[in-house]
Enzyme design. Structure first.
Site, PDB file in Angstrom:
ATOM      1  N   PRO A   9       0.794  -1.229   0.000  1.00 41.53           N
ATOM      2  CA  PRO A   9       0.000   0.000   0.000  1.00 41.53           C
ATOM      3  C   PRO A   9       0.827   1.280   0.000  1.00 41.53           C
ATOM      4  CG  PRO A   9      -0.165  -1.129   2.114  1.00 41.53           C
ATOM      5  CD  PRO A   9       0.501  -2.075   1.162  1.00 41.53           C
ATOM      6  N   ASN A  10       0.328   2.218  -0.768  1.00 31.61           N
ATOM      7  CA  ASN A  10       0.858   3.588  -0.857  1.00 31.61           C
ATOM      8  C   ASN A  10       2.151   3.716  -1.649  1.00 31.61           C
ATOM      9  OD1 ASN A  10      -1.259   4.834   0.777  1.00 31.61           O
ATOM     10  ND2 ASN A  10      -0.369   3.660   2.459  1.00 31.61           N
ATOM     11  N   ARG A  17       4.429  10.991  -2.259  1.00 29.76           N
ATOM     12  CA  ARG A  17       4.384  10.570  -0.875  1.00 29.76           C
ATOM     13  C   ARG A  17       5.689  10.904  -0.143  1.00 29.76           C
ATOM     14  NH1 ARG A  17       4.810   4.304   1.080  1.00 29.76           N
ATOM     15  NH2 ARG A  17       4.189   4.751   3.212  1.00 29.76           N
ATOM     16  N   TYR A  22      10.989   9.107   0.930  1.00 30.31           N
ATOM     17  CA  TYR A  22      10.910   8.080  -0.111  1.00 30.31           C
ATOM     18  C   TYR A  22      11.487   8.513  -1.452  1.00 30.31           C
ATOM     19  CZ  TYR A  22       7.895   5.671   3.226  1.00 30.31           C
ATOM     20  OH  TYR A  22       7.413   5.043   4.348  1.00 30.31           O
ATOM     21  N   ASN A  73       7.938  -5.768  -1.092  1.00 35.70           N
ATOM     22  CA  ASN A  73       7.923  -4.636  -0.171  1.00 35.70           C
ATOM     23  C   ASN A  73       6.489  -4.563   0.350  1.00 35.70           C
ATOM     24  OD1 ASN A  73       7.835  -2.285   1.250  1.00 35.70           O
ATOM     25  ND2 ASN A  73       8.986  -1.074  -0.257  1.00 35.70           N
ATOM     26  N   ALA A  76       3.217  -0.858   4.701  1.00 30.71           N
ATOM     27  CA  ALA A  76       2.707  -0.820   6.080  1.00 30.71           C
ATOM     28  C   ALA A  76       2.299  -2.198   6.588  1.00 30.71           C
ATOM     29  CB  ALA A  76       1.537   0.148   6.172  1.00 30.71           C
ATOM     30  N   HIS A  79       4.328  -4.516   9.149  1.00 32.12           N
ATOM     31  CA  HIS A  79       4.309  -4.401  10.610  1.00 32.12           C
ATOM     32  C   HIS A  79       3.029  -4.943  11.232  1.00 32.12           C
ATOM     33  CE1 HIS A  79       7.525  -1.800   9.344  1.00 32.12           C
ATOM     34  NE2 HIS A  79       6.670  -1.006   8.735  1.00 32.12           N
ATOM     35  N   ASP A  86       1.718 -15.717   6.758  1.00 32.71           N
ATOM     36  CA  ASP A  86       1.222 -17.093   6.610  1.00 32.71           C
ATOM     37  C   ASP A  86       1.178 -17.516   5.141  1.00 32.71           C
ATOM     38  OD1 ASP A  86       0.956 -17.419   9.327  1.00 32.71           O
ATOM     39  OD2 ASP A  86      -1.232 -17.225   9.352  1.00 32.71           O
ATOM     40  N   GLU A  97      12.607  -9.613   1.352  1.00 39.97           N
ATOM     41  CA  GLU A  97      11.829  -8.455   1.798  1.00 39.97           C
ATOM     42  C   GLU A  97      12.676  -7.206   1.554  1.00 39.97           C
ATOM     43  OE1 GLU A  97      11.476  -8.605   6.013  1.00 39.97           O
ATOM     44  OE2 GLU A  97      10.236  -6.799   6.173  1.00 39.97           O
ATOM     45  N   HIS A  99      12.758  -2.792   1.709  1.00 40.85           N
ATOM     46  CA  HIS A  99      12.169  -1.512   2.115  1.00 40.85           C
ATOM     47  C   HIS A  99      13.036  -0.391   1.575  1.00 40.85           C
ATOM     48  CE1 HIS A  99       9.370  -3.507   4.774  1.00 40.85           C
ATOM     49  NE2 HIS A  99      10.372  -4.279   5.135  1.00 40.85           N
ATOM     50  N   LEU A 100      12.387   0.635   1.063  1.00 43.03           N
ATOM     51  CA  LEU A 100      13.134   1.792   0.553  1.00 43.03           C
ATOM     52  C   LEU A 100      13.898   2.472   1.676  1.00 43.03           C
ATOM     53  CD1 LEU A 100      10.208   3.125  -1.641  1.00 43.03           C
ATOM     54  CD2 LEU A 100      12.398   2.315  -2.541  1.00 43.03           C
ATOM     55  N   ARG A 106      13.489   4.165  12.146  1.00 36.73           N
ATOM     56  CA  ARG A 106      12.313   5.055  12.105  1.00 36.73           C
ATOM     57  C   ARG A 106      11.488   4.870  13.394  1.00 36.73           C
ATOM     58  NH1 ARG A 106       9.471   4.698   6.423  1.00 36.73           N
ATOM     59  NH2 ARG A 106       8.295   6.389   7.437  1.00 36.73           N
ATOM     60  N   ARG A 110       7.614   0.661  13.447  1.00 35.31           N
ATOM     61  CA  ARG A 110       8.112   0.110  12.175  1.00 35.31           C
ATOM     62  C   ARG A 110       9.257  -0.883  12.389  1.00 35.31           C
ATOM     63  NH1 ARG A 110       5.686   3.376   8.185  1.00 35.31           N
ATOM     64  NH2 ARG A 110       5.255   5.437   9.037  1.00 35.31           N
TER      65      ARG A 110
HETATM   66  C1  DQA Z   1       8.308   0.934   3.605  1.00 34.87           C
HETATM   67  C2  DQA Z   1       8.439   1.172   5.110  1.00 34.87           C
HETATM   68  C3  DQA Z   1       7.105   0.951   5.807  1.00 34.87           C
HETATM   69  O1  DQA Z   1       7.235   1.172   7.211  1.00 34.87           O
HETATM   70  C4  DQA Z   1       6.075   1.923   5.269  1.00 34.87           C
HETATM   71  O2  DQA Z   1       4.816   1.676   5.867  1.00 34.87           O
HETATM   72  C5  DQA Z   1       5.982   1.907   3.792  1.00 34.87           C
HETATM   73  C6  DQA Z   1       7.205   1.785   3.003  1.00 34.87           C
HETATM   74  C7  DQA Z   1       9.611   1.277   2.855  1.00 34.87           C
HETATM   75  O3  DQA Z   1       9.726   0.893   1.698  1.00 34.87           O
HETATM   76  O4  DQA Z   1      10.501   1.932   3.411  1.00 34.87           O
HETATM   77  O5  DQA Z   1       4.912   2.076   3.223  1.00 34.87           O
HETATM   78  O6  DQA Z   1       8.033  -0.435   3.372  1.00 34.87           O
END
Ligand code: DQA
Length: 142
Positions: A9-10, A17, A22, A73, A76, A79, A86, A97, A99-100, A106, A110
């Site tokens: 998401p997002n 954003r 980011y 990735n 959110a 967490h 699962d 996994e 994460h940017l 942070r 997180r």
């Molecule tokens: C994220 C880190 C997460 O905590 C956050 O909710 C994101 C992006 C990252 O790529 O740094 O949406 O996964």
């Protein structure tokens, strides 16, 4: 090798954003980066993005027998989502996994990742390059 790349998401709002966190590049730029990185190392990728937890679970389930590995990735849902953890455990594909940002530096909420309980590798804080490193790692498992 076929890798399913999942963005949660997002992440579709990259560029708009919180650019200080980011970056200024948008989601289309991330998709282009992933495609060109994959081509450079000889990996076939399919890109999937959703803002919905269940849709991500469905995509992971559908990867079974179709893809050799998953790069995710979870954004959110990292967490919060036992369901995504699962699903990854159920299909048992090699998983990285990414994460940017560096989630370990942070907010406190997180710092815990459900997905890390399954993923063979977690890459944080390297921006777009983290996706390339993840693909290289998955390729090296072959
Ligand atoms: C994220 C880190 C997460 O905590 C956050 O909710 C994101 C992006 C990252 O790529 O740094 O949406 O996964």
């Amino acid at each position: 090798m076929k890798v399913l790349v999942i963005n949660g998401p997002n992440l579709n709002l990259l560029g708009l954003r919180e650019p200080a966190l980011y970056g200024a590049r948008n989601f289309a730029a991330l998709q282009d980066f992933i495609r060109s990185s994959a081509a450079a190392i000889g990996v076939d990728v399919e890109l999937f993005q959703s803002n919905h937890e269940g849709a991500i679970v469905d995509a992971i389930q559908a990867a079974y027998g179709v893809f050799d590995a998953i790069l995710i990735n979870p954004a959110a849902y990292t967490h919060t989502s036992v369901a995504i953890l699962d699903a990854l455990k159920a299909v048992a594909l090699p998983t990285v996994e990414v994460h940017l940002t560096d989630i370990s530096t942070r907010e406190e909420f997180r710092r815990f990742s459900f997905v890390s309980l399954y993923a063979q590798k977690t890459i944080c804080g390297k921006g777009f390059d983290g996706y390339k490193e993840g693909l290289e790692y998955l390729k090296s498992l072959q």
